[in-house]
Design an enzyme around this catalytic site. Structure first.
Site, PDB file in Angstrom:
ATOM      1  N   CYS A 204       0.865  -1.181   0.000  1.00  0.00           N
ATOM      2  CA  CYS A 204       0.000   0.000   0.000  1.00  0.00           C
ATOM      3  C   CYS A 204       0.901   1.231   0.000  1.00  0.00           C
ATOM      4  O   CYS A 204       2.119   1.123  -0.140  1.00  0.00           O
ATOM      5  CB  CYS A 204      -0.968   0.005   1.181  1.00  0.00           C
ATOM      6  SG  CYS A 204      -0.194   0.143   2.803  1.00  0.00           S
ATOM      7  N   HIS A 371      -3.972   6.553   8.975  1.00  0.00           N
ATOM      8  CA  HIS A 371      -2.538   6.571   9.261  1.00  0.00           C
ATOM      9  C   HIS A 371      -1.876   7.490   8.253  1.00  0.00           C
ATOM     10  O   HIS A 371      -2.469   7.864   7.242  1.00  0.00           O
ATOM     11  CB  HIS A 371      -1.935   5.170   9.201  1.00  0.00           C
ATOM     12  CG  HIS A 371      -2.124   4.465   7.899  1.00  0.00           C
ATOM     13  ND1 HIS A 371      -3.330   3.909   7.519  1.00  0.00           N
ATOM     14  CD2 HIS A 371      -1.276   4.232   6.864  1.00  0.00           C
ATOM     15  CE1 HIS A 371      -3.212   3.357   6.323  1.00  0.00           C
ATOM     16  NE2 HIS A 371      -1.975   3.550   5.899  1.00  0.00           N
TER      17      HIS A 371
END
Length: 451
Positions: A204, A371
């Site tokens: 990711c 995040h």
């Protein structure tokens, strides 16, 4: 997607094959023709691409600005075709924009002295006869504004998250087909035999949250299937190791993943939680091992006792029954608690917002994991987590989110808690039950591995 692309190419062919000859005849008689601007007007395409700059997502949004410059200044109209194919309904924006632009040109007496090729603003101005600049600029500008407004509306209310790379491949296929050439196969990375798979990488943007959860899910599924000779790890997409055979990543990152790991097979997914591709992959690997000899299973490592794990989720950072807010407000609330708990510097909050702007942190199963980006990790002081429940749910793009887990991590300490979340929130029903029944003590013990 191929059929709309064929329509776009057919439209271009009609414009060049019909309007240009008729326009040339008119220009010889009247000194100009509006027909030259029906196809070459760069305003409608500019409006569409600017709309993606405002209402697009991820890679699509970040690439639209450069595409707009290429289309408007360079006159390469085909560059906006993939943006239409990702959300075919947005073709109404350029269509209506062009109609309004033509009406404006007709009312003000606009037109070109000859065909503008390529259809850039520079070519349009060079082919504008003396005294026609105001009319032509108005026709281009109004077409762009109308196309922009309609396209923004359609993207906000009807747009869907799609792959720019796949749309570009469809355009290439349609273009080849229109010329009678062989249609190139869509790129899915290298061809890899399932028998040879020894390392799977989940990738990711930052490699901190969503990829880690996806890796945990597949690792568990492989273990349940009795496959223990495959390593499943997670990395940022820019740091994918060169010895992996399979890369699983968000579909908008599949192009970058293929560039980073050309030797690997790329599996694009929509959500890292519960993607249907996981079961398909595990079954494929299981079938390959049944059909041939596989290496002896590696000895399973004994999990360390719960007491050896640091307590990363404090009771004060478990907040239940939050009222519905926007995704941005939820991220800021998580970030504020991280700052107050001494986990991060305040700049990390912007990193979290930037991460959401690039790729949604809503990962499926009614879970979001805010995040920061890879660049914002320098603002992390120590590893810590924040858990917030939203029983009424947050509309997070196309997803409904009821459990928000904020992550700040300097290493891999947080993976234990992410693994617990995978166990207890694998499906939407699991997450709903967890949120509806949650108490602070229960979540504290459950996610810290104390029970």
């Amino acid at each position: 997607l191929v059929e709309p692309a064929k329509v776009l190419f057919l439209n271009n062919a009609i414009n060049h094959g019909v309007f240009t000859p008729i326009g040339t005849e008119q220009a010889m008689e009247m000194g100009k023709s509006i027909l030259f601007m029906i196809e070459s007007n760069p305003g409608p395409g500019l409006g569409l691409l600017l709309a993606y700059c405002v209402a697009g997502k991820g890679e699509t949004r970040s690439s639209a600005g450069a595409a707009a410059i290429i289309q408007f200044v360079g006159g390469i109209h085909e560059i906006y075709f993939p943006y239409v194919l990702m959300n075919p309904i947005v073709i109404l924006g350029p269509m209506i924009g062009n109609i309004v632009g033509i009406f404006t040109l007709s009312a003000l007496g606009g037109g070109l002295a000859a065909a503008a090729s390529p259809g850039s603003i520079i070519a349009e101005m060079l082919m504008t006869p003396r005294g026609g600049y105001l009319a032509n600029i108005a026709g281009i500008g109004i077409a762009a504004v109308v196309s922009f407004l309609i396209s923004v509306f359609l993207l906000k209310f009807f747009g869907k998250d799609a792959s720019l790379e796949e749309a570009q491949a469809q355009v290439a296929a349609s273009k080849a087909a229109s010329k009678g050439q062989a249609v190139p196969a869509a790129s899915a990375g290298a061809s890899v035999s399932a028998k040879d798979v020894r390392k799977i990488v989940f990738a990711c943007d930052a490699g901190m949250g969503s990829s880690a959860m996806g890796a945990t899910m597949v690792r568990n599924k492989l273990k349940d299937a009795g496959i223990t000779d495959i390593e499943v790890i997670h990395f940022p997409v820019g740091e994918i190791p060169g010895d992996c055979q399979i890369v699983v990543t968000h579909h908008e990152l599949s192009g970058r993943a293929a560039q980073r790991a050309p030797q690997a097979r790329i599996i694009p997914i929509k959500n890292f939680m519960g993607a249907p591709e996981y079961n398909t992959l595990v079954q494929e690997l299981l079938d390959a091992r049944k059909g041939g000899s596989a290496p002896a299973p590696a000895a399973a490592e004994e999990a360390p006792a719960a007491a050896e794990h640091p307590i990363l989720l404090e009771k004060k950072n478990i907040v239940l029954n939050c009222k519905p807010v926007s995704p941005e407000e939820a991220i800021k609330a998580v970030g504020k608690r991280m700052v107050e708990s001494g986990y991060v510097e305040e700049s990390y909050i912007q990193g979290m917002l930037d991460r959401e702007a690039s790729f949604s942190v809503a990962i499926g199963s009614h879970v979001a994991i805010p995040h920061g980006t890879e660049e914002s990790r320098k603002a992390i002081k120590k590893t810590g987590l924040i858990v917030m429940t939203y029983p009424e749910g947050i509309q997070w793009g196309d997803e409904l989110v009821r459990l928000v887990v904020g992550i700040a991590s300097t290493g891999e300490d947080h993976l234990g808690i992410l693994g617990k979340i995978v166990e207890v929130a694998e499906t939407e029903e699991d997450t709903d039950k967890l949120v509806d029944d949650a108490t602070v003590d229960q979540l504290y013990k459950l996610l810290n591995g104390l029970e």
